[in-house]
Design an enzyme around this catalytic site. Structure first.
Site, PDB file in Angstrom:
ATOM      1  N   ARG A  21     -10.691  66.298  26.445  1.00 11.80           N
ATOM      2  CA  ARG A  21      -9.419  65.947  25.811  1.00 11.80           C
ATOM      3  C   ARG A  21      -8.911  67.060  24.896  1.00 11.80           C
ATOM      4  NH1 ARG A  21     -10.228  59.565  24.293  1.00 11.80           N
ATOM      5  NH2 ARG A  21      -9.383  58.785  26.238  1.00 11.80           N
ATOM      6  N   LYS A 186     -14.881  44.345  33.672  1.00 15.24           N
ATOM      7  CA  LYS A 186     -14.077  43.132  33.805  1.00 15.24           C
ATOM      8  C   LYS A 186     -13.018  43.166  34.898  1.00 15.24           C
ATOM      9  CE  LYS A 186     -14.312  42.298  28.883  1.00 15.24           C
ATOM     10  NZ  LYS A 186     -13.478  42.600  27.730  1.00 15.24           N
ATOM     11  N   GLY A 275     -45.279  56.945  58.825  1.00 18.56           N
ATOM     12  CA  GLY A 275     -45.319  58.374  58.541  1.00 18.56           C
ATOM     13  C   GLY A 275     -43.956  59.016  58.317  1.00 18.56           C
ATOM     14  N   GLY A 298     -48.473  51.498  61.675  1.00 20.59           N
ATOM     15  CA  GLY A 298     -48.755  50.391  62.587  1.00 20.59           C
ATOM     16  C   GLY A 298     -49.517  49.270  61.897  1.00 20.59           C
TER      17      GLY A 298
HETATM   18  C1  3PG Z   1      -9.474  55.948  24.372  1.00 19.53           C
HETATM   19  O1  3PG Z   1     -10.523  56.560  24.162  1.00 19.53           O
HETATM   20  O2  3PG Z   1      -9.365  55.112  25.291  1.00 19.53           O
HETATM   21  C2  3PG Z   1      -8.278  56.264  23.525  1.00 19.53           C
HETATM   22  O3  3PG Z   1      -8.532  57.334  22.671  1.00 19.53           O
HETATM   23  C3  3PG Z   1      -7.838  55.045  22.767  1.00 19.53           C
HETATM   24  O4  3PG Z   1      -8.840  54.620  21.920  1.00 19.53           O
HETATM   25  P1  3PG Z   1      -9.011  53.075  21.610  1.00 19.53           P
HETATM   26  O5  3PG Z   1      -9.451  52.417  22.907  1.00 19.53           O
HETATM   27  O6  3PG Z   1     -10.033  52.969  20.516  1.00 19.53           O
HETATM   28  O7  3PG Z   1      -7.655  52.549  21.169  1.00 19.53           O
END
Ligand code: 3PG
Ligand code: MG
Length: 317
Positions: A21, A186, A275, A298
């Site tokens: 990121r 989920k 084997g 076997g």
């Molecule tokens: C993530 O990591 O999904 C984003 O940075 C948002 O963070 P959060 O899920 O704590 O809001």
């Protein structure tokens, strides 16, 4: 001012274990600097509950950020608003970066508080939103702050733009076969996306915890696996809809039954003999993934047939 998503994973020594990121935000920051600006970066980190906490401090990111930006000066403000932040942002020179402390040290951030957003907005002249990872949150720094900047002084960053373009490309013009792979715990979180994918995909591969809700929905045995009991009907409805639309939903065919959810769990029902089979298991490094590797070929087969093997009978009799 750039809202970035620097919510990166840190280990117990506060070292960044994945900086994807941060790296992704570099082009936007570099563009601002190249165009003669200075950049004030703001982000959240983790989910602090009660104000400031060492563990969630963005100061842990300063050194790495500087490295990613080839040594550009990176200043750090211990508070995202307040006198220090105003003083530092006011004194920032072109080509410099100021990283603000975690926005979520203020409850107002997650509440989308207007007064807090306005205070933040006073730190910079232009608002750039480059935090795609947090764009699903209606927080002060992502959804509210923009209203304090006039048109032309608020914009997306390069990352945000790229994210939207790439997601749209997949959703609007993907060619077939279009295979979507989904995981996670989920079904309830993903109903809408599965519904959308049923209109576009040819195949949907479902893994992760939510697969068990699908198994259970069709009378499968799932033991103590994660299941959303109140979503069994949803899972059935999604499967029926997929069938009508000719979309193939794939569920795991290689689930392992074990006595606990752990790497050293005892795995049930697996025995390999013969084997060549044993050689194959060893060659692929799977010997410790099956419960037992038999030395019989076997002999094992005849034992399974229920025969009394001569070599056993001789001792027993
Ligand atoms: C993530 O990591 O999904 C984003 O940075 C948002 O963070 P959060 O899920 O704590 O809001
Ligand atoms: Mg999240």
């Amino acid at each position: 001012m750039v809202r970035v998503d620097f919510n990166v994973p840190l280990n117990e020594k506060y070292e960044i274990t994945d900086d994807t990121r941060m790296r992704a935000s570099v082009p936007t920051i570099q563009k601002i600097l190249k165009d003669g600006g200075s950049a004030i970066l703001m982000s959240h980190l983790g989910r602090p509950k009660d104000g400031p906490a060492e563990k969630y401090s963005l100061k842990h990111l300063v050194v790495h950020l500087r490295r990613l930006l080839n040594g550009v000066p990176v200043l750090f403000a211990n508070d995202c608003i307040g006198p220090e932040a105003y003083k530092m942002s006011g004194g920032l020179k072109p080509g410099e970066i100021l990283l603000l402390e975690n926005l979520r040290f203020y409850k107002e951030e997650e509440k989308g508080d207007e007064a807090f957003a306005q205070k933040l907005s006073k730190l910079g002249d232009v608002y750039v939103n480059d935090a795609f990872g947090t764009a699903h949150r209606a927080h002060a720094s992502t959804a509210i702050i923009a209203k304090f900047f006039p048109p032309g002084k608020k914009m997306f960053g390069l990352l945000m733009e790229a994210e939207m373009q790439n997601a749209d490309k997949v959703l609007k013009s993907a060619t077939k076969p279009f295979v979507a792979i989904l995981g996670g715990a989920k079904v309830s979180d993903k109903i809408l996306i599965i519904e959308t994918l049923l209109e576009k995909a040819t195949d949907i591969i479902i893994g992760g915890g939510m697969a068990y809700t699908f198994f259970k929905a069709f009378d499968g045995q799932v033991g103590k696996s994660l299941v959303e009991e109140d979503r069994l009907e949803t899972a059935r409805a999604l499967m029926n809809k997929a069938e009508k639309k000719g979309v193939c939903i794939h569920l795991p065919s290689d689930s392992i039954i074990a006595d606990k959810f752990s790497n050293d769990a005892m795995i049930s029902y697996s025995l390999v003999g013969g084997g060549d089979s044993v050689a194959a298991v060893n060659q692929f490094g799977y010997a410790n993934k099956v419960s037992y590797v038999s030395t019989g070929g076997g002999a094992l087969l005849e034992y399974f047939e229920g025969k009394m093997l001569p070599g056993i009978a001789a001792i027993l009799s």
